[in-house]
Scaffold this motif. Structure first.
Motif, PDB file in Angstrom:
ATOM      1  N   HIS A  42      -7.052  -5.872  27.364  1.00  0.00           N
ATOM      2  CA  HIS A  42      -7.403  -7.170  26.779  1.00  0.00           C
ATOM      3  C   HIS A  42      -7.159  -7.216  25.273  1.00  0.00           C
ATOM      4  O   HIS A  42      -6.799  -8.277  24.736  1.00  0.00           O
ATOM      5  N   GLY A  43      -7.336  -6.099  24.589  1.00  0.00           N
ATOM      6  CA  GLY A  43      -7.039  -6.071  23.168  1.00  0.00           C
ATOM      7  C   GLY A  43      -5.579  -6.390  22.906  1.00  0.00           C
ATOM      8  O   GLY A  43      -5.236  -7.207  22.038  1.00  0.00           O
ATOM      9  N   GLN A  44      -4.694  -5.767  23.683  1.00  0.00           N
ATOM     10  CA  GLN A  44      -3.262  -6.013  23.530  1.00  0.00           C
ATOM     11  C   GLN A  44      -2.871  -7.401  24.026  1.00  0.00           C
ATOM     12  O   GLN A  44      -1.996  -8.058  23.450  1.00  0.00           O
ATOM     13  N   LEU A  45      -3.509  -7.841  25.083  1.00  0.00           N
ATOM     14  CA  LEU A  45      -3.184  -9.146  25.647  1.00  0.00           C
ATOM     15  C   LEU A  45      -3.461 -10.267  24.648  1.00  0.00           C
ATOM     16  O   LEU A  45      -2.611 -11.142  24.408  1.00  0.00           O
ATOM     17  N   HIS A  46      -4.636 -10.258  24.050  1.00  0.00           N
ATOM     18  CA  HIS A  46      -4.968 -11.306  23.084  1.00  0.00           C
ATOM     19  C   HIS A  46      -4.144 -11.173  21.805  1.00  0.00           C
ATOM     20  O   HIS A  46      -3.881 -12.164  21.126  1.00  0.00           O
ATOM     21  N   ARG A  47      -3.715  -9.961  21.505  1.00  0.00           N
ATOM     22  CA  ARG A  47      -2.869  -9.755  20.326  1.00  0.00           C
ATOM     23  C   ARG A  47      -1.479 -10.318  20.553  1.00  0.00           C
ATOM     24  O   ARG A  47      -0.924 -10.990  19.679  1.00  0.00           O
ATOM     25  N   GLN A  48      -0.901 -10.066  21.722  1.00  0.00           N
ATOM     26  CA  GLN A  48       0.457 -10.525  22.011  1.00  0.00           C
ATOM     27  C   GLN A  48       0.521 -11.988  22.421  1.00  0.00           C
ATOM     28  O   GLN A  48       1.543 -12.650  22.221  1.00  0.00           O
ATOM     29  N   HIS A  49      -0.556 -12.484  23.025  1.00  0.00           N
ATOM     30  CA  HIS A  49      -0.563 -13.862  23.527  1.00  0.00           C
ATOM     31  C   HIS A  49      -1.785 -14.601  22.982  1.00  0.00           C
ATOM     32  O   HIS A  49      -2.741 -14.885  23.726  1.00  0.00           O
ATOM     33  N   PRO A  50      -1.794 -14.935  21.705  1.00  0.00           N
ATOM     34  CA  PRO A  50      -2.973 -15.547  21.089  1.00  0.00           C
ATOM     35  C   PRO A  50      -3.369 -16.891  21.687  1.00  0.00           C
ATOM     36  O   PRO A  50      -4.523 -17.299  21.569  1.00  0.00           O
ATOM     37  N   LYS A  51      -2.438 -17.574  22.324  1.00  0.00           N
ATOM     38  CA  LYS A  51      -2.765 -18.867  22.937  1.00  0.00           C
ATOM     39  C   LYS A  51      -3.407 -18.702  24.313  1.00  0.00           C
ATOM     40  O   LYS A  51      -3.848 -19.673  24.921  1.00  0.00           O
ATOM     41  N   THR A  52      -3.428 -17.468  24.801  1.00  0.00           N
ATOM     42  CA  THR A  52      -4.081 -17.176  26.073  1.00  0.00           C
ATOM     43  C   THR A  52      -5.566 -16.976  25.804  1.00  0.00           C
ATOM     44  O   THR A  52      -5.972 -15.933  25.317  1.00  0.00           O
TER      45      THR A  52
END
Length: 243
Positions: free
Chosen positions: A85-95
């Motif tokens: 989740h740390g990487q996910l929100h970093r790579q996809h801030p609109k998610t």
């Protein structure tokens, strides 16, 4: 995001955990949901380390601030929670909402050499050409490198079939994400059941499957209302989720 908005986000995310447990989609005290409370994704709510979904309350959720040192972020989190989740929100801030689960039927499909969700009905057609796929299971996703790899696979999709692992769904709101996860598991349940008959599948034409998938994409109000209706059940039967 205001304090009031964060409170609402906590309540909605806690509801999603309780509902996932009610539906039997949880995995012991593993798996994670996260919900951004900042536009850039640098601050998000997530479940604390090894807490059963059925017991999670709004006040239990951990507020992660990725601008702070990693050592202060990870102390209350399962390593896989931060990695994914740390990487996910970093790579996809609109998610804003991200749900990672190992539901029985979706995970079963993820173990097949061909994990395609074939369009054989209205639910399965929702995912026609709309899934990203990970074909390399590398063990527990407990490193930032593995989290970054998984996050990079989503690209322009909102669902990731994680090979030999489970599924990940992202969406602008928790209601849309939850309804999507619910329908994805139903779709895989139907497909597994169809496979179990040993009969040949009756697969919808590409034209009809695409039309159906596009129709689904116009029903965001349906998805949000589905979640709100389920929350009303929790309000009556498990009101402590909002505490």
């Amino acid at each position: 995001m205001t304090a009031l908005d964060e409170k609402a986000a906590r309540i909605n995310l806690a509801a999603a955990f309780r509902l996932a447990a009610r539906l039997g989609m949880h995995e012991a005290v593993a798996n994670h949901f996260s919900l951004s409370v900042s536009e850039d994704g640098s601050r998000f709510l997530i479940n604390p380390k090894w807490r059963h979904f059925s017991r999670i309350r709004a006040s239990d959720l951990v507020l992660v601030d990725t601008t702070k040192p990693v050592s202060t972020i990870t102390q209350d989190l399962d390593p896989t929670a931060w990695a994914i989740h740390g990487q996910l929100h970093r790579q996809h801030p609109k998610t804003h909402a991200a749900l990672h689960l190992h539901p029985i039927y979706s995970t079963t499909i993820s173990t097949l050499s061909d994990p395609t969700i074939y369009p054989i009905d209205q639910n399965t057609a929702r995912y026609f050409r709309r899934m990203a796929f990970d074909t390399h299971y590398g063990g527990m996703a407990d490193s930032e490198a593995e989290g970054a790899r998984l996050a990079s696979l989503i690209k322009d999709k909102t669902r990731l079939m994680m090979g030999n692992h489970g599924v990940l769904v992202v969406a602008p709101t928790i209601g849309e994400a939850f309804d999507d996860m619910y329908t994805l598991e139903r779709a895989c349940q139907l497909l597994v059941t169809a496979y179990s008959t040993g009969k040949e599948l009756s697969i919808l034409s590409d034209e009809i499957a695409e039309k159906t998938a596009r129709d689904w994409e116009g029903y965001t109000d349906f998805s949000i209302q589905h979640f709100e209706e389920l929350k009303l059940i929790l309000d009556r039967e498990e009101p402590d989720y909002a505490e």
